[in-house]
Design a protein around this motif. Sequence first.
Motif, PDB file in Angstrom:
ATOM      1  N   MET A 140       0.842  -1.185   0.000  1.00 57.75           N
ATOM      2  CA  MET A 140       0.000   0.000   0.000  1.00 57.75           C
ATOM      3  C   MET A 140       0.881   1.241   0.000  1.00 57.75           C
ATOM      4  N   GLY A 141       0.398   2.275  -0.652  1.00 57.62           N
ATOM      5  CA  GLY A 141       1.106   3.551  -0.662  1.00 57.62           C
ATOM      6  C   GLY A 141       0.159   4.638  -1.117  1.00 57.62           C
ATOM      7  N   ILE A 142       0.722   5.627  -1.755  1.00 55.04           N
ATOM      8  CA  ILE A 142      -0.091   6.699  -2.320  1.00 55.04           C
ATOM      9  C   ILE A 142       0.277   6.895  -3.775  1.00 55.04           C
ATOM     10  N   ILE A 143      -0.585   7.568  -4.486  1.00 58.04           N
ATOM     11  CA  ILE A 143      -0.231   8.044  -5.821  1.00 58.04           C
ATOM     12  C   ILE A 143       0.691   9.235  -5.614  1.00 58.04           C
ATOM     13  N   SER A 144       1.936   9.077  -5.993  1.00 59.74           N
ATOM     14  CA  SER A 144       2.920  10.118  -5.705  1.00 59.74           C
ATOM     15  C   SER A 144       3.133  11.079  -6.863  1.00 59.74           C
ATOM     16  N   ALA A 145       2.666  10.730  -8.059  1.00 58.67           N
ATOM     17  CA  ALA A 145       2.737  11.650  -9.200  1.00 58.67           C
ATOM     18  C   ALA A 145       1.845  11.124 -10.306  1.00 58.67           C
ATOM     19  N   LEU A 146       1.400  12.033 -11.168  1.00 50.93           N
ATOM     20  CA  LEU A 146       0.584  11.683 -12.327  1.00 50.93           C
ATOM     21  C   LEU A 146       1.238  12.245 -13.590  1.00 50.93           C
ATOM     22  N   LYS A 147       0.767  11.749 -14.733  1.00 49.74           N
ATOM     23  CA  LYS A 147       1.207  12.240 -16.045  1.00 49.74           C
ATOM     24  C   LYS A 147       2.702  12.070 -16.275  1.00 49.74           C
ATOM     25  N   ARG A 148       3.243  10.958 -15.733  1.00 50.59           N
ATOM     26  CA  ARG A 148       4.613  10.591 -16.059  1.00 50.59           C
ATOM     27  C   ARG A 148       4.652   9.977 -17.459  1.00 50.59           C
ATOM     28  N   ARG A 149       5.840   9.872 -18.020  1.00 54.65           N
ATOM     29  CA  ARG A 149       6.037   9.204 -19.304  1.00 54.65           C
ATOM     30  C   ARG A 149       6.965   8.017 -19.073  1.00 54.65           C
ATOM     31  N   LEU A 150       6.670   6.915 -19.764  1.00 54.08           N
ATOM     32  CA  LEU A 150       7.441   5.700 -19.553  1.00 54.08           C
ATOM     33  C   LEU A 150       7.847   5.104 -20.894  1.00 54.08           C
ATOM     34  N   PRO A 151       9.162   5.031 -21.186  1.00 57.84           N
ATOM     35  CA  PRO A 151       9.615   4.389 -22.426  1.00 57.84           C
ATOM     36  C   PRO A 151       9.309   2.895 -22.395  1.00 57.84           C
ATOM     37  N   THR A 152       8.989   2.334 -23.553  1.00 58.87           N
ATOM     38  CA  THR A 152       8.741   0.900 -23.660  1.00 58.87           C
ATOM     39  C   THR A 152       9.686   0.301 -24.691  1.00 58.87           C
ATOM     40  N   SER A 153       9.723  -1.025 -24.733  1.00 60.59           N
ATOM     41  CA  SER A 153      10.626  -1.707 -25.660  1.00 60.59           C
ATOM     42  C   SER A 153      10.191  -1.530 -27.108  1.00 60.59           C
ATOM     43  N   GLY A 154       8.964  -1.035 -27.326  1.00 65.85           N
ATOM     44  CA  GLY A 154       8.487  -0.804 -28.685  1.00 65.85           C
ATOM     45  C   GLY A 154       9.008   0.483 -29.287  1.00 65.85           C
ATOM     46  N   GLY A 155       9.757   1.255 -28.515  1.00 67.44           N
ATOM     47  CA  GLY A 155      10.334   2.478 -29.047  1.00 67.44           C
ATOM     48  C   GLY A 155       9.485   3.710 -28.839  1.00 67.44           C
TER      49      GLY A 155
END
Length: 363
Positions: free
Chosen positions: A177-192
């Motif tokens: 359990m925790g909290i939502i610590s940030a929104l609207k992050r960007r995450l690179p994926t292996s698809g480029g």
Amino acid sequence: MPRTLTSLLLLAGALILGLAVQPVVTMMLFSAVEPKPVEARGDLSAFERSSTAVFEAVAPSVVQVVALPRGMSLGDASRSQGVGSGTGFVWDQAGHIVTNNHVVENAGSVVVRFASGKTVPARIVGTARNYDLAVLRVSAAADLPKAVSVGTIEGLKVGQISYAIGNPFGLDQSLTMGIISALKRRLPTSGGREVANVIQTDAAINPGNSGGPLLDSAGRLIGVNTAIFSPSGTNAGIGFAIPVDTVNRVVPSLINDGRVPTPGIGIVAADDAVAAQLGLVGLVVAAVVPGSPAERAGIRGIDEQAGSIGDVIVEADGKQVRQLTDLTDRLEEVGVSGELSLTLEGSGGRRTVRVAAVDIGNR
């Protein structure tokens, strides 16, 4: 005087004797040699009741996903330390299980273990590297627990409680359990590409949690846990989850077609550093794919022979473009067969063109 001294000596001796035997007497009189009675406790707090309710409602629908290398049987896997495993969850009563693409990407075969202990083979229905999502299907649909309830990222706020259920390090049915610590992050994926609107949480997410559900306090799915940011590879308080709105769009496509259309316009973008070095604000078009919508719209790439920059995309449908993800976000919004208006700056000055989005394939 001698009598007084004798009395004092006797008193001192008695005190010393008392101190010597006191531990023995205490041991005999007060030792708990029988099981102690259980003290009754009051009701759980409202917060504890909420947490336990979320786990009890969702945990049966969370599964362990074991990816077996080619040529390895389930019996071999039980004796091997090198088998990869992750987490998944029941999507529907047809037997579809959602997990991360990277959990099953190199698997020769896949098995799923339910909370009941039942282990069944699973078939990979479809994968989406651009979103790090995959859909499996098991045949034991009649015995499936209920599907996880789906929520939305609309209205999520930093500071809300978040729960992660998964199989960290192969230990099944773990709740953090925790909290939502940030929104609207960007995450690179292996698809480029990069997934937009990614949820950051400090709920502990460790290896083996990948593909498991991130839940809000109502027990609704708000994301699929996919990565941690940690030099050591273990939880350091920063985990990421693919937003449920993306999941809810991608998964039906994988179920129906086994793939997800990837909207594009047929350009190759230069590295963001190129624009910075040239003092430009926008996305530099490095090249244009022949026969693509971009070529038909008259968009130009870098001319190496002339040593000149072609077009720089500065806006998409009126929204500023600074990097590739700004353009791909807009393409995701319009989808395949949609159109968008691009504002370009080049040698001919500033101009606007209409470009169609087409399916450039599921990478």
